[in-house]
Scaffold this active site. Structure first.
Site, PDB file in Angstrom:
ATOM      1  N   HIS A  80       0.846  -1.194   0.000  1.00  0.00           N
ATOM      2  CA  HIS A  80       0.000   0.000   0.000  1.00  0.00           C
ATOM      3  C   HIS A  80       0.888   1.253   0.000  1.00  0.00           C
ATOM      4  O   HIS A  80       1.931   1.269   0.658  1.00  0.00           O
ATOM      5  CB  HIS A  80      -0.906   0.008   1.219  1.00  0.00           C
ATOM      6  CG  HIS A  80      -1.747  -1.224   1.336  1.00  0.00           C
ATOM      7  ND1 HIS A  80      -2.575  -1.648   0.325  1.00  0.00           N
ATOM      8  CD2 HIS A  80      -1.882  -2.132   2.332  1.00  0.00           C
ATOM      9  CE1 HIS A  80      -3.190  -2.756   0.697  1.00  0.00           C
ATOM     10  NE2 HIS A  80      -2.767  -3.082   1.904  1.00  0.00           N
ATOM     11  N   GLU A  83      -3.030  -0.720   7.766  1.00  0.00           N
ATOM     12  CA  GLU A  83      -4.091  -1.602   8.248  1.00  0.00           C
ATOM     13  C   GLU A  83      -3.610  -2.448   9.421  1.00  0.00           C
ATOM     14  O   GLU A  83      -2.430  -2.768   9.540  1.00  0.00           O
ATOM     15  CB  GLU A  83      -4.601  -2.502   7.112  1.00  0.00           C
ATOM     16  CG  GLU A  83      -3.528  -3.303   6.415  1.00  0.00           C
ATOM     17  CD  GLU A  83      -3.969  -3.902   5.082  1.00  0.00           C
ATOM     18  OE1 GLU A  83      -4.940  -3.388   4.482  1.00  0.00           O
ATOM     19  OE2 GLU A  83      -3.358  -4.876   4.657  1.00  0.00           O
ATOM     20  N   ARG A 109      -0.229  -4.494  -6.697  1.00  0.00           N
ATOM     21  CA  ARG A 109      -0.096  -5.955  -6.669  1.00  0.00           C
ATOM     22  C   ARG A 109       1.074  -6.427  -7.528  1.00  0.00           C
ATOM     23  O   ARG A 109       1.394  -5.800  -8.538  1.00  0.00           O
ATOM     24  CB  ARG A 109      -1.389  -6.614  -7.146  1.00  0.00           C
ATOM     25  CG  ARG A 109      -2.605  -6.270  -6.293  1.00  0.00           C
ATOM     26  CD  ARG A 109      -3.871  -6.913  -6.822  1.00  0.00           C
ATOM     27  NE  ARG A 109      -5.026  -6.602  -5.988  1.00  0.00           N
ATOM     28  CZ  ARG A 109      -5.797  -5.530  -6.158  1.00  0.00           C
ATOM     29  NH1 ARG A 109      -5.525  -4.677  -7.145  1.00  0.00           N
ATOM     30  NH2 ARG A 109      -6.811  -5.304  -5.357  1.00  0.00           N
TER      31      ARG A 109
END
Length: 408
Positions: A103, A138, A286
């Protein structure tokens, strides 16, 4: 609408990697179509907002409600800093391993978003990297007895040993010794597909045999490589994400343990169920193990290519003997606490900022300081407006997760 606490309903994401039973059981849904239930979103993301359930059973968008009443729903401070509900709460059921991903930081997310906007790439285009302007740190807590994931690069000694002891990868050892980890990872991620196939074909076959004959455990990279291919009829265009399985830390979290993943730390979920809280973003870069868009060059720009030691979060009671435990994260966008007890109990606290509480085990009655009650069953959730005193009453076994904004 003068209530201070609202029941909310989230959005299910039916990604192919999801399980079939855990989330339907949590939400009391009969999965007659045997669809994969991968994620359950609770928040106000513009593309997949939750809905407020009114007393008459009708629903309105949580996103629209916040947009129309920002200071009431967020507080002046949260609204001035973030301009939105800054977090997104999820439940995940990982049946098949997720993509190798990273991220971006907030600054890089903003830059990437603006570049793609200026290039005219539609916001929902499959090849789009940046779907919003936000970063996506996260934290996750395991709900299953074990939750397996890849998290950051192993130590240099461990990577050297992997290369030395894996015949098919030993050809990479001189490059690693001479030029280091960054050169190694960039080389394998940018390698031509034909060369990837040539290097990994025999290795995959070997790992399939080892797993089938009980020579591997889940702490072995080969176990996950074999799982990825054991239902494949043939080996063509072998995914380069396999290299990451050998180079990253394999982490097993026990139920109730958590881990924080900051911008730039490469990771991938492998197996299990968890609750996950993140900044309100869907920005993912990704690099493999996925049918979704892969952008190796963009991922490498934002990846921290250096060894890290995974830090497992155990959940610390906020006060002595408190049923509420915190999983501390070094961000201002969100915080995650767990409220858990056995037996009959009443718990009183104050929502200084907007909160979402999800019941993952048992149910509860929540009462605001006007005396109004809401009954929240297992799998249900509520949104609490700032500066609300409330009481939670429950009997039996109860486990709740609370997402909120740290006091700024």
């Amino acid at each position: 609408m003068q209530d201070k606490i609202y029941k909310i309903k989230g959005k299910v994401q039916h990604y192919a990697w999801g399980g079939y039973d855990f989330i339907p059981h949590l939400l009391s849904i009969h999965n007659a179509e045997h669809k994969p239930y991968a994620e359950y979103w609770l928040g106000a993301h513009a593309l997949h907002t939750s809905e407020i359930i009114l007393d008459d059973g009708s629903c309105i968008s949580l996103y629209d409600f916040i947009q129309a009443n920002p200071e009431f729903t967020l507080s002046n401070k949260v609204f001035s800093v973030f301009g939105e509900l800054p977090f997104l709460l999820k439940v995940l059921d990982v049946r098949e391993m997720l993509s190798i991903q990273v991220h971006p930081t907030k600054a890089n997310a903003l830059k990437g978003f603006e570049n793609e906007e200026n290039a005219g790439i539609p916001i929902n285009a499959p090849h789009r990297n940046y779907r919003d302007k936000n970063h996506k740190p996260e934290v996750m807590v395991a709900l299953s007895d074990e939750f397996w994931l890849l998290h950051g690069f192993k130590s240099l000694n461990a990577i050297e040993a992997t290369l030395a002891n894996t015949t098919e990868l030993s050809i990479l050892l001189p490059l690693f010794k001479k030029q280091g980890l960054k050169a190694l990872y960039q080389f394998v991620m940018e390698m031509e597909q034909a060369d990837v196939n040539a290097m990994l074909h025999t290795l995959v076959r070997k790992e399939l045999h080892k797993k089938a004959t009980g020579q591997l455990t889940k702490f072995d990279a080969g176990w996950w490589v074999a799982k990825l291919f054991e239902n494949s009829d043939e080996l063509k265009n072998i995914d380069r994400g396999i290299f990451s399985i050998y180079f990253f830390n394999i982490v097993c979290l026990k139920k109730g343990e958590g881990i924080f993943q900051q911008a730039g730390v490469p990771h991938a979920y492998l197996e299990g169920q968890n609750v996950e809280l993140m900044a309100n973003s869907d920005n993912v870069l990704r690099a493999g193990l996925t049918p979704k868009h892969i952008d190796v060059a963009e991922l490498l720009k934002h990846t921290i290519i250096e060894p890290i030691i995974p830090e497992v979060l155990l959940g610390k009671p906020i006060t002595l003997h408190s049923p509420e435990s915190e999983y501390r994260c070094p961000v201002s966008d969100f915080a995650l606490n767990k409220i858990q007890w056995q037996g009959t109990k009443q718990y009183e606290t104050v929502a200084a900022t907007p909160e979402i509480i999800l019941a993952v085990e048992g149910g509860f009655i929540i009462q605001d300081n006007t005396g109004k009650n809401k009954v929240i069953k297992q799998g249900e959730a509520c949104f609490i407006t700032p500066n609300t005193e409330y009481k939670i009453n429950s009997s039996g076994s109860v486990q709740l997760f609370k997402a909120f904004v740290p006091v700024l």
